[in-house]
Design an enzyme around this catalytic site. Structure first.
Site, short mmCIF file in Angstrom:
data_model
loop_
_atom_site.label_atom_id
_atom_site.label_comp_id
_atom_site.label_asym_id
_atom_site.label_seq_id
_atom_site.Cartn_x
_atom_site.Cartn_y
_atom_site.Cartn_z
N GLU A 9 0.81 -1.22 0.00
CA GLU A 9 0.00 0.00 0.00
C GLU A 9 0.84 1.27 0.00
O GLU A 9 0.44 2.29 -0.53
CB GLU A 9 -0.94 0.01 1.21
CG GLU A 9 -1.95 1.13 1.15
CD GLU A 9 -3.21 0.86 1.96
OE1 GLU A 9 -3.82 1.83 2.41
OE2 GLU A 9 -3.58 -0.31 2.12
N ASP A 105 -2.90 -2.94 3.12
CA ASP A 105 -3.40 -3.08 4.50
C ASP A 105 -4.48 -4.15 4.58
O ASP A 105 -5.37 -4.21 3.71
CB ASP A 105 -3.97 -1.75 5.01
CG ASP A 105 -2.86 -0.78 5.41
OD1 ASP A 105 -1.68 -1.16 5.32
OD2 ASP A 105 -3.18 0.35 5.81
N TYR A 313 -0.95 -3.70 13.92
CA TYR A 313 -1.83 -2.94 13.01
C TYR A 313 -2.81 -2.06 13.80
O TYR A 313 -3.52 -2.54 14.69
CB TYR A 313 -2.60 -3.93 12.14
CG TYR A 313 -3.44 -3.28 11.06
CD1 TYR A 313 -2.85 -2.70 9.95
CD2 TYR A 313 -4.83 -3.26 11.16
CE1 TYR A 313 -3.62 -2.12 8.95
CE2 TYR A 313 -5.61 -2.68 10.16
CZ TYR A 313 -4.99 -2.11 9.06
OH TYR A 313 -5.76 -1.53 8.09
#
Length: 705
Positions: A9, A105, A313
Site C-alpha cells: 500500500e 493493508d 496494526y
C-alpha cells in the site's frame, strides 16, 4: 523464470517486504529480486470518477440535473499519482509475472486500494492475499508462508465497493442539492450529518438542564487516636436527598448521641485489568490524557506500526487476541523489557505466561486483533515525545492484562444513631497485581486503613455536618467522548472516524473551544436543511450492518446500491421542495482579494480564518492562530494575529508582544543557562571527576558508542 508481483500500500511497507524477500535491485517505483517484484501504491491510485465524466452538463452545478445516478460508476486514475500507477500497471502486465500477491493493508479499504488498481490495469492473473497484523520481518515471513487465496476476500472487496459507491451516490447528490439550492458550501453525508446532530443534541441537553440541590449527612467518630468518617444512608441505601427538611430533621434527631457499630463485614476483592486497546479506545485515552486529536493519534500509531515496527496494526476494532498469538506473548514481553517496564517484565518472564478468556477470544476478533507490541526490540531513544507517549499507553495496557488481578480487603461498617443508618468503608491492599504497571492510576476507591472495630462497639461522635451539592449537566463532547458516541451509534468505522471528525472541523460545521466541541451556526442551519432521516444514526448504522453482511456473503452488493439510488432520489426531491433558507450570519466587511465579495469569519481548528462567501471562489485567509508558544506572564497558549511585520502575539490575560520582539527575547533566553542546563553540567562534572586519571575511561566511552 516466472516471477511473483507483490503489491504493497505504501513505499515504506513495500521496501520492508522487498528486504525480507531478498529483492535488492531498486528501480523507479519498484524493487526486483530473483523470484519477486515488489511495487506499491501511494494510498489510493484509483478512485471513483467525478460527476462531470458522465456528461458535460455536470461540470456546472445545477439543481435541475439532480439526482446523478449512472448505471455503473466509473473509476479513474488519480492524476497526481498517475506516474506510480503506470509503473505498477507495467509490472503487473509483464509476461514473466505469473501471480499477484495483494499486500496492502489487511482490511476493507486496503482490499479496495489493490483491487481497483488490478482492475484498472486490466489484468487477469491468479491472486494471493498477504494478511498480517504487524510489519516485522518475522510477521512478513510467516505471512508469505501462509498466503491465502485472493477469492477468499472477494466479498470484502464487494463490501468496499458498496461503501465507496454508496458514499458517492448519497454524498454527491445531497451536497450538490443543498449547495445549489442555498448558494453556500454545504456538504452532508451518511456519517457526518448524524455526527453533527449528536453534538447539537448534547448542547441542547446542557442548555435545558436545570440543576437541583441535594443534601446528605457526614459524621466523624473517634476511637483512640483514630477518626473514622461515616455517611448517612436511607433504607434504599441512597446517600443523599433532595429534601433538605428531611435532612435537617434527621440531624436534630441524632445530634449529641454516640454511634453504635451494628455490623462489620470483611470481604476479599479483585479488580482485573482494563481490556487491551482497539483504535477507538486508544484515541479516547490519548485525547483525555494528552489532548491529541483522533487524527493525530492514528498518524502516530501508523508511524509506530510502519516505521518503527514496534506496535501491531492500528485500524482494529477488537480488544482481544487470537489463540495463535499466545505462543508469542513471552517474546513480546522480552521486546519491551526496557526502562520503566523492566520490573514488571522480569516478574512475568519468571514463569509461564498464561492466557485467559478476558483477553484471548477468537470469536471477538474479526480482521485484526487488539493493538499490542510486536516482537521487535524497542529503542526508546528513537521515538519522538508523542510516539513515546502513545507507545507507553499500549505497552502498559499489554503488560497489565498479563499480570494477576489487583487484590484488596474491603471492610464495610454499618453504624446506627437513634435508629438512623450510617456506613463507612475502608480498603487494605493485599497485592498490587496489574496496578504495579499503573502506579499513578486514578481510582474511585481509596485505600486508607481504618481502625479495627467490633460489632456492638460504641464510638463518640466528634463532628456532625450537613453536606450539600448540585446535580451537574452532561459535559460538552470532546474528541474522545465524540468517538465513544460515534462507536455506540454505529457511525463510521475505526478506520474512518478520525477523518470524519477532521472533515467537520475543516467544513466549519463544528469548532473547538478548549477541548470541548461546539456546533457552529452553519452546522445548526445545515441540520435544519437536510432531510430528517439523514440526521439519524439509525439509518447509517443499518447501512453499516448491510455492508458487514455483504462482506460475509449474506447480501448482494447490487441490491444495496439500488437501495442507495432510490434513497438519493428521495433526498434530492425533499431538498428541492423545501422552503427552508440558509443565511450567513458571520459576514464581515472585509472584501475577498480575488473576487471582491464579502468574507465570512470562521473558527478553524487552529484559529480564526476569513473565507470567501462565494463557494466557487473559496479564497481562505488566516486571521489568527493558536500557537504552542506560552505567555511569559500567565503561561497560557498565545494567539498569533496580523500579517507581515505587524504579526503580534496576544494573550487572554492582556499581554501583547510583537513577533519580532518575541523572537528576540527567545534568542536571548537561549543564550542563558537554565536550571536544567546547570544541573546537567554539574552532573557531567561529577562524572568527569569520578573517572579522572582512569586508564579505562576512554576505552569504555568508545565501547558505549
Amino acid at each position: 523464470m516466472k516471477k511473483i508481483l507483490v503489491l504493497a500500500e505504501k513505499p515504506s511497507v513495500g521496501r520492508d517486504i522487498a528486504r525480507v524477500l531478498g529483492c535488492k535491485n531498486e528501480k523507479n517505483g519498484y524493487i526486483e529480486g530473483p523470484k519477486y517484484i515488489v511495487t506499491w501504491a501511494l494510498g489510493h491510485l484509483v478512485t471513483l470518477a467525478d460527476p462531470e465524466s458522465y456528461g458535460e452538463k455536470y461540470k456546472s452545478w445545477n439543481i435541475d440535473d439532480l439526482p446523478i445516478l449512472p448505471k455503473y460508476l466509473k473509476t479513474v486514475v488519480i492524476k497526481k499519482s498517475s506516474k506510480q500507477f503506470n509503473t505498477v500497471k507495467a509490472q503487473i502486465n509483464r509476461d514473466d509475472v505469473s501471480d499477484i500477491v495483494i499486500a496492502t493493508d489487511a482490511g476493507r479499504e486496503g482490499e479496495l486500494v489493490a483491487r481497483w488498481i488490478i482492475e484498472k490495469a486490466q489484468v487477469k492473473k491468479p491472486l494471493k492475499r498477504l494478511w498480517i497484523s504487524s510489519s516485522t520481518d518475522k510477521a512478513i515471513k510467516e505471512g508469505f508462508a501462509k498466503l491465502k487465496e485472493g477469492k477468499e476476500y472477494d466479498n470484502l472487496y464487494h463490501s468496499a465497493i458498496a461503501r465507496a459507491e454508496a458514499d458517492w451516490i448519497v454524498g454527491i447528490n445531497a451536497t450538490r442539492a443543498l449547495t445549489t439550492k442555498h448558494n453556500a458550501q454545504l456538504s452532508c453525508g451518511r456519517v457526518q450529518t448524524p455526527t453533527i446532530a449528536m453534538i447539537l443534541k448534547r448542547e441542547k441537553e446542557i442548555m435545558e438542564f436545570k440543576p437541583k440541590n441535594y443534601y446528605g449527612i457526614s459524621l466523624v467518630a473517634s476511637k483512640g487516636n483514630s477518626e473514622l468518617k461515616f455517611t448517612w444512608q436511607d433504607k434504599n441505601n441512597a446517600t443523599s436527598s433532595f429534601n433538605e427538611e428531611k435532612i435537617d430533621n434527621t440531624i436534630n434527631k441524632i445530634k449529641n448521641n454516640d454511634i453504635k457499630i451494628v455490623k462489620v463485614n470483611k470481604s476479599h476483592k479483585k479488580k482485573y485489568s482494563p481490556a487491551l486497546y482497539d483504535l477507538t479506545e486508544l484515541q479516547r485515552d490519548a485525547n483525555k490524557i494528552f489532548g491529541y486529536s483522533a487524527k493525530e493519534t492514528l498518524s502516530i500509531m501508523q508511524k509506530l506500526y510502519e516505521h518503527h515496527k514496534i506496535l501491531t496494526y492500528p485500524r482494529t476494532d477488537s480488544r482481544y487476541l487470537t489463540d495463535d498469538i499466545v505462543e508469542t506473548l513471552a517474546d513480546r514481553v522480552r521486546a519491551v523489557n526496557v526502562s520503566d517496564y523492566s520490573r514488571v517484565c522480569t516478574k512475568l518472564l519468571k514463569s509461564k505466561i498464561n492466557s485467559n478468556k478476558s483477553f484471548v477470544d477468537n470469536s471477538k476478533v474479526s480482521d485484526h486483533h487488539a493493538i499490542i507490541p510486536t516482537e521487535e526490540k524497542v529503542f526508546l531513544g528513537d521515538l519522538s515525545d508523542k510516539e513515546r507517549k502513545i507507545y507507553d499507553l499500549v505497552v502498559k495496557r499489554f503488560l497489565a492484562v498479563l499480570c494477576p488481578p489487583f487484590e484488596y480487603e474491603q471492610t464495610s461498617i454499618s453504624g446506627e444513631v437513634c435508629g438512623v443508618d450510617f456506613s463507612a468503608k475502608g480498603n487494605k491492599i493485599i497485592s498490587l497485581g496489574w496496578r504495579e504497571t499503573y502506579k499513578d492510576s486514578d481510582d474511585e476507591e481509596s485505600y486508607d486503613s481504618i481502625p479495627t472495630l467490633k460489632e456492638g462497639e460504641v464510638l463518640n461522635v466528634v463532628k456532625l455536618s450537613k453536606t450539600t451539592g448540585k446535580t451537574n449537566p452532561p459535559g460538552y463532547l470532546n474528541e474522545g467522548t465524540l468517538l465513544t458516541a460515534m462507536e455506540k451509534n454505529g457511525l463510521g468505522t475505526v478506520a474512518t472516524r478520525a477523518d470524519i471528525i477532521e472533515k467537520l472541523f475543516n467544513s466549519f460545521l463544528i469548532e473547538k473551544k478548549g477541548k470541548d466541541i461546539y456546533i457552529t451556526s452553519k452546522g445548526k442551519q445545515l441540520l435544519e436543511l437536510v432531510p430528517s432521516e439523514l440526521k439519524t444514526p439509525e439509518l447509517t448504522s443499518s447501512w453499516e450492518a448491510k455492508l458487514l453482511d455483504i462482506s460475509k456473503g449474506k447480501l448482494n452488493k447490487n441490491n444495496f446500491i439500488n437501495d442507495m439510488k432510490n434513497y438519493s432520489k428521495d433526498v434530492v426531491k425533499e431538498i428541492k421542495n423545501s422552503d427552508s433558507k440558509f443565511k450567513h450570519d458571520n459576514l464581515t466587511k472585509n472584501r475577498c482579494p480575488e473576487c471582491g465579495k464579502f468574507m465570512l469569519e470562521v473558527n478553524g481548528k487552529k484559529g480564526k480564518m476569513l473565507v470567501c462567501e462565494d463557494r466557487e471562489c473559496n479564497t481562505r485567509k488566516t486571521v489568527s492562530q493558536v500557537t504552542n508558544s506560552r505567555c511569559p506572564v500567565c503561561h497560557k497558549k498565545l494567539e498569533l494575529r496580523g500579517e507581515g511585520e505587524g504579526k503580534t502575539f496576544v494573550c487572554s490575560c492582556g499581554h501583547r508582544e510583537k513577533l519580532s520582539s518575541f523572537n528576540k527575547r527567545k534568542a536571548e533566553e537561549k543564550n542563558k543557562a537554565s536550571k536544567k542546563d546547570i544541573n546537567k553540567f554539574l552532573k557531567n562534572q561529577n562524572k568527569t571527576e569520578e573517572v579522572f586519571n582512569n586508564p579505562f575511561a576512554e576505552a569504555l566511552a568508545k565501547l558505549k558508542k
